[in-house]
Each structure stands twice: as structure tokens, then as C-alpha cells.
Write a protein that holds these residues in place. Structure first.
Motif, short mmCIF file in Angstrom:
data_model
loop_
_atom_site.label_atom_id
_atom_site.label_comp_id
_atom_site.label_asym_id
_atom_site.label_seq_id
_atom_site.Cartn_x
_atom_site.Cartn_y
_atom_site.Cartn_z
N ILE A 160 21.12 16.49 -19.51
CA ILE A 160 22.35 15.73 -19.79
C ILE A 160 23.38 16.06 -18.73
O ILE A 160 23.62 17.24 -18.42
CB ILE A 160 22.91 16.09 -21.19
CG1 ILE A 160 21.91 15.75 -22.31
CG2 ILE A 160 24.27 15.42 -21.42
CD1 ILE A 160 21.65 14.26 -22.53
N LYS A 161 23.97 15.02 -18.16
CA LYS A 161 25.11 15.21 -17.25
C LYS A 161 26.32 14.56 -17.88
O LYS A 161 26.23 13.42 -18.35
CB LYS A 161 24.77 14.59 -15.90
CG LYS A 161 25.95 14.21 -15.01
CD LYS A 161 25.48 13.86 -13.61
CE LYS A 161 26.35 12.81 -12.95
NZ LYS A 161 25.83 12.42 -11.62
N ILE A 162 27.43 15.30 -17.90
CA ILE A 162 28.66 14.69 -18.43
C ILE A 162 29.70 14.62 -17.34
O ILE A 162 29.82 15.50 -16.50
CB ILE A 162 29.20 15.43 -19.68
CG1 ILE A 162 29.61 16.87 -19.36
CG2 ILE A 162 28.15 15.44 -20.79
CD1 ILE A 162 30.24 17.58 -20.55
N VAL A 187 27.76 19.09 -15.14
CA VAL A 187 28.98 18.28 -15.16
C VAL A 187 29.22 17.68 -13.77
O VAL A 187 28.80 18.22 -12.76
CB VAL A 187 30.22 19.11 -15.59
CG1 VAL A 187 30.04 19.64 -17.01
CG2 VAL A 187 30.52 20.25 -14.62
N ASP A 188 29.90 16.53 -13.76
CA ASP A 188 30.22 15.83 -12.51
C ASP A 188 31.70 15.49 -12.51
O ASP A 188 32.17 14.74 -13.37
CB ASP A 188 29.37 14.56 -12.39
CG ASP A 188 29.51 13.88 -11.02
OD1 ASP A 188 30.31 14.37 -10.19
OD2 ASP A 188 28.81 12.87 -10.80
N ALA A 189 32.43 16.03 -11.51
CA ALA A 189 33.89 15.83 -11.46
C ALA A 189 34.27 14.67 -10.54
O ALA A 189 35.44 14.26 -10.54
CB ALA A 189 34.56 17.11 -10.98
N ASN A 190 33.34 14.17 -9.76
CA ASN A 190 33.67 13.09 -8.81
C ASN A 190 34.98 13.35 -8.06
O ASN A 190 35.88 12.50 -8.02
CB ASN A 190 33.71 11.72 -9.51
CG ASN A 190 32.32 11.23 -9.89
OD1 ASN A 190 31.98 11.19 -11.08
ND2 ASN A 190 31.51 10.90 -8.90
N SER A 191 35.10 14.57 -7.51
CA SER A 191 36.21 14.88 -6.59
C SER A 191 37.58 14.96 -7.26
O SER A 191 38.59 14.72 -6.59
CB SER A 191 36.31 13.84 -5.46
OG SER A 191 35.14 13.84 -4.70
N ILE A 212 27.62 22.24 -11.08
CA ILE A 212 28.83 21.41 -11.14
C ILE A 212 28.83 20.53 -9.89
O ILE A 212 28.72 21.02 -8.77
CB ILE A 212 30.12 22.25 -11.28
CG1 ILE A 212 31.35 21.37 -11.07
CG2 ILE A 212 30.17 23.44 -10.35
CD1 ILE A 212 32.65 22.02 -11.50
N GLU A 213 28.91 19.24 -10.15
CA GLU A 213 28.76 18.26 -9.07
C GLU A 213 30.13 17.86 -8.52
O GLU A 213 31.03 17.51 -9.27
CB GLU A 213 28.03 17.03 -9.66
CG GLU A 213 27.56 16.01 -8.66
CD GLU A 213 26.77 14.89 -9.36
OE1 GLU A 213 26.25 15.10 -10.48
OE2 GLU A 213 26.70 13.80 -8.79
N GLN A 214 30.24 17.92 -7.20
CA GLN A 214 31.39 17.43 -6.43
C GLN A 214 32.74 17.71 -7.11
O GLN A 214 33.46 16.77 -7.45
CB GLN A 214 31.24 15.93 -6.19
CG GLN A 214 32.15 15.39 -5.10
CD GLN A 214 31.74 15.78 -3.70
OE1 GLN A 214 30.56 15.92 -3.39
NE2 GLN A 214 32.70 15.98 -2.82
N LEU A 237 26.67 19.07 -4.10
CA LEU A 237 27.47 18.04 -3.43
C LEU A 237 26.82 16.68 -3.58
O LEU A 237 25.60 16.53 -3.51
CB LEU A 237 27.66 18.39 -1.95
CG LEU A 237 28.56 19.61 -1.69
CD1 LEU A 237 28.64 19.91 -0.19
CD2 LEU A 237 29.95 19.43 -2.29
N ASP A 238 27.67 15.68 -3.83
CA ASP A 238 27.26 14.28 -3.92
C ASP A 238 28.04 13.52 -2.84
O ASP A 238 27.55 13.35 -1.71
CB ASP A 238 27.56 13.76 -5.34
CG ASP A 238 27.35 12.26 -5.53
OD1 ASP A 238 27.10 11.54 -4.55
OD2 ASP A 238 27.46 11.76 -6.68
N GLU A 239 29.29 13.13 -3.14
CA GLU A 239 30.10 12.30 -2.25
C GLU A 239 30.20 12.82 -0.82
O GLU A 239 30.36 12.02 0.11
CB GLU A 239 31.53 12.17 -2.82
CG GLU A 239 31.70 11.16 -3.95
CD GLU A 239 31.50 11.78 -5.33
OE1 GLU A 239 30.75 12.77 -5.46
OE2 GLU A 239 32.10 11.26 -6.30
MG MG Z 1 28.13 12.34 -8.68
#
Ligand code: MG
Ligand code: OSB
Length: 369
Positions: A160-162, A187-191, A212-214, A237-239
Motif C-alpha cells: 500500500i502506498k499512501i 508514503v509519497d509526498a510528491n515534493s 518515503i517517496e520524493q 526518488l521519483d520526480e
Molecule cells: Mg511518486
């Protein structure tokens, strides 16, 4: 392969439920589909740029512009020998990775069909099933999130990713972890944060997250390299990763311990494979991200996620998690072990339902040699 015809289409399809992230709410997807006809074969690609420039600067309109005015004229009516040849023809264009990827995906599909093998095999895939998770948008309350997670776990998702954002982070993460002590959770913070939020980000260490993503700036690597040593939780890292060169920078600066590969974001499969191999050489796991693609992009993502260093479950969920009626058959479904099956037919291995595609098409243009 001689490129006889290229067709661009833009589709618009409502999502089954709104998807909220730190950068906005999406209720429908509008992506550009590239169809390439070459020597009797038809290849399909999906450029995952959306209607707005909130995830990256690319939008479906910039994708259309770059394809129509720069990338398509370089190949139309010409003999494109292989993917390297295709990439060389587009190399003059700076950036615009999602535009480049849309055409590259369609060409990989054509080349795989020409060889009579599956796209996954051509890319170097070694698995017949891939492990999948689900990415859950920000919900109205922590309770609502717990209910959502419960229902996705029942569907079989193994991770699960939130999505989190300032003010909607610790409460939600802690509720999810309390309700499900043993699940794979990330978790994903999208910057959405800066280095000034280090205390809050450190507080997330308590919840035994996979990653923890980005957390920081959308093109930042340097600040992430300052943050990672202060966290127990791996940063993914994503973005910030647009190329293998970015990945090298992230790894060598210690900015991340995991990388999310989205082939659209990095300009296509060739660059994705370079990042995959680089990470493997540095013993960093990778996983496959998603951009709420239709079944066309989904099939391509599934093919890539079968490569050996995709060792964490991907954001590649069943078609029906996104759209009531998708534009391909068969649809991908999650099995009891939380896996999707990689198609074995030549090319992307799913059939594009032309009548459905026609019904959701909002823009179309044909280019003939
Ligand atoms: Mg992402
Ligand atoms: O950051 O991973 C992201 C969707 C759109 C843009 C960015 C992201 C996402 C997702 C959804 O998290 C992944 C998916 O299920 O396709």
C-alpha cells in the motif's frame, strides 16, 4: 522498419474515484496515444503527461506539439533501423521525455512484433508475473483511508502506498500503520516538503515504512542528499530522476536508497533499462511507478516491470482500479498472491479496442508518408 503512418489521439476517461495528491485532485485522465503503422504492423504507445503541468512541466498539449512538429517529421516515411536509430533522430530535442517516450513505446511494440516476441522479452524481462501494489490518494479522513486500504488488501494488493501532504501526513500514516501493523506500507509526498520539515520527516521513521517517496523539490537531488542521512527510512526518488545521469548523481550523493522508474518520465524504455542496470550494479532496488495510464501504457509498464531488479511491488494496479471501461483486452487483474501476469503474445500483448478508443477520443491527427 519503414514508418508509413502515424496517428495521434488524445483520450479522456473518468477515473473510478478522484485521485488527490499534494499537487492537486484528478478526476479524469487525458493522455496522448501514439499509433505507428510500419510495414503492415501496428504499434501503440501512451505518453503519460496529463492535462496540467503539476507533476512535471509536460502536458498532453506539449506532448502533441513536440511529437507533431519535431519527433514525427524525423521518422515519417523513413526507415528507422532500431531503437538507437530512433533515439538519435530525437536527440536534438531537449527534455520532453514523455513526448519522446510515447513514440519510443510504439516503436518498441512494432520491433517486438517484427521479431515475433513479447515486448517484455525484448526489454529483458525475466519474470512471468509481477508483484503489484496500489497508490491511494489523500482521503477525507484517516478513518476513510483505513477503509480504503482494507478494501484494496481484500482485492489482493501486496503493498500500500499512501499520498501525504503537509497537515495530512503523520495522522494518516499512523492510522494506517495502527490498523495494519504488518503490511508493506510506503508514503509519497510528491515534493511537498523542504529541509525545514526535517523533524516531521524524521517522525515518519516510527512507522516502519518501506520508503518515503520524493519528499523534497521536484528536481532536487542535493537537498535529498542532506536529508537521507538524517532518516532511517529509505528515500525513493521519483520526480527528480529524468535519466541515468540523474540516477548516478542521486546514488553517488547518497540522496536515495531506492529509485522509482516511470519510463515516460525518463524518455522511454532504453533509458529505463540503463537506470535499472545502474541501480542493480549499485545494489539499489527499483520499482515501477505509474501515471494512471490506460491499458495501453499499463501493458507497456507490466512488460518493463518483469526485469530482474524490479524487486519491490510496483504502482501497476488492475485496469478496473482506474477506469470502469478501459480500451484494451484482456484487462490486467490482481491474483490471490498480489501479482499481475505478463503478456506473452508478440508486442505489448493486449488488443487495443478500436471502437472504445474511438468513443473516448477527444482529438485526432493523422500523419501519412
Ligand atoms: Mg511518486
Ligand atoms: O507520484 O507516483 C506518483 C499518479 C500520477 C502522478 C504521479 C504519481 C501518481 C501515482 C499513481 O502515485 C500511480 C498509479 O497507480 O498509476
Amino acid at each position: 522498419m519503414r514508418i508509413d503512418r502515424i496517428e495521434l489521439r488524445q483520450f479522456k476517461m473518468p477515473l473510478v474515484a478522484p485521485f488527490e495528491t499534494s499537487f492537486g485532485v484528478e478526476t479524469e485522465e487525458e493522455h496522448v496515444i501514439v499509433r505507428v503503422d510500419a510495414e503492415g504492423l501496428t504499434g501503440w504507445g501512451e505518453s503519460p503527461a496529463g492535462a496540467n503541468p503539476f507533476y512535471s512541466y509536460e502536458t498532453n498539449q506539449t506532448v502533441w506539439h513536440i511529437l507533431r512538429d519535431f519527433l514525427i517529421p524525423n521518422v515519417l516515411g523513413q526507415d528507422v533501423k532500431d531503437i538507437d536509430d530512433l533515439l538519435a533522430r530525437g536527440a536534438q530535442v531537449r527534455g520532453h521525455n514523455m513526448a519522446k517516450a510515447g513514440l519510443e513505446f510504439a516503436m518498441w511494440d512494432v520491433f517486438a512484433q517484427a521479431r515475433g516476441i513479447s515486448l517484455s522479452k525484448m526489454l529483458g524481462g525475466t519474470r512471468d508475473k509481477i508483484a503489484v501494489g496500489v497508490s491511494i490518494g489523500i482521503q477525507s479522513s484517516p478513518d476513510a483511508l483505513v477503509k480504503k486500504i482494507d478494501s484494496y488488501l481484500r482485492d489482493g494488493y501486496q503493498r500500500i502506498k499512501i499520498k501525504i501532504a503537509p497537515g495530512r501526513d503523520i495522522q494518516y500514516t499512523s492510522a494506517a500503520r495502527k490498523a495494519f501493523p504488518n503490511i508493506l506500507l510506503q508514503v509519497d509526498a510528491n515534493s511537498a516538503y523542504t529541509l525545514a520539515d526535517v523533524d516531521l520527516l524524521r517522525a515518519l521513521d516510527e512507522y516502519n515504512l518501506l520508503l518515503i517517496e520524493q519528499p523534497l523539490g521536484y528536481e532536487d537531488i542535493y537537498d535529498h542528499s542532506k536529508l537521507q542521512p538524517q532518516l532511517k527510512t529509505p528515500i525513493c526518488l521519483d520526480e527528480s530522476i529524468h535519466s541515468a545521469a540523474d540516477a548516478r548523481e542521486g546514488i553517488e550523493l547518497g540522496a536515495c536508497r531506492i529509485i522509482n522508474i516511470k519510463p515516460g518520465r525518463v524518455g522511454g524504455f532504453a533509458e529505463s533499462i540503463k537506470i535499472h542496470d545502474l541501480c542493480a550494479a549499485h545494489k539499489l532496488p527499483v520499482w515501477h511507478g505509474g501515471m494512471l495510464e490506460s491499458g495501453i501504457g499499463r501493458a507497456a509498464n507490466v512488460a518493463l516491470a518483469a526485469l530482474p531488479n524490479f524487486t519491490l511491488p510496483g504502482d501497476i494496479s488492475a485496469n478496473k482500479r482506474y477506469f470502469h471501461e478501459d480500451i484494451v483486452a484482456p484487462e490486467f487483474a490482481v491474483d490471490a498472491e498480489g501479482m499481475l501476469t505478463v503478456p506473452t503474445k508478440p508486442g505489448i500483448g493486449v488488443e487495443v479496442l478500436l471502437d472504445r478508443l474511438e468513443r473516448v477520443t477527444t482529438r485526432r491527427e493523422e500523419f501519412k508518408a
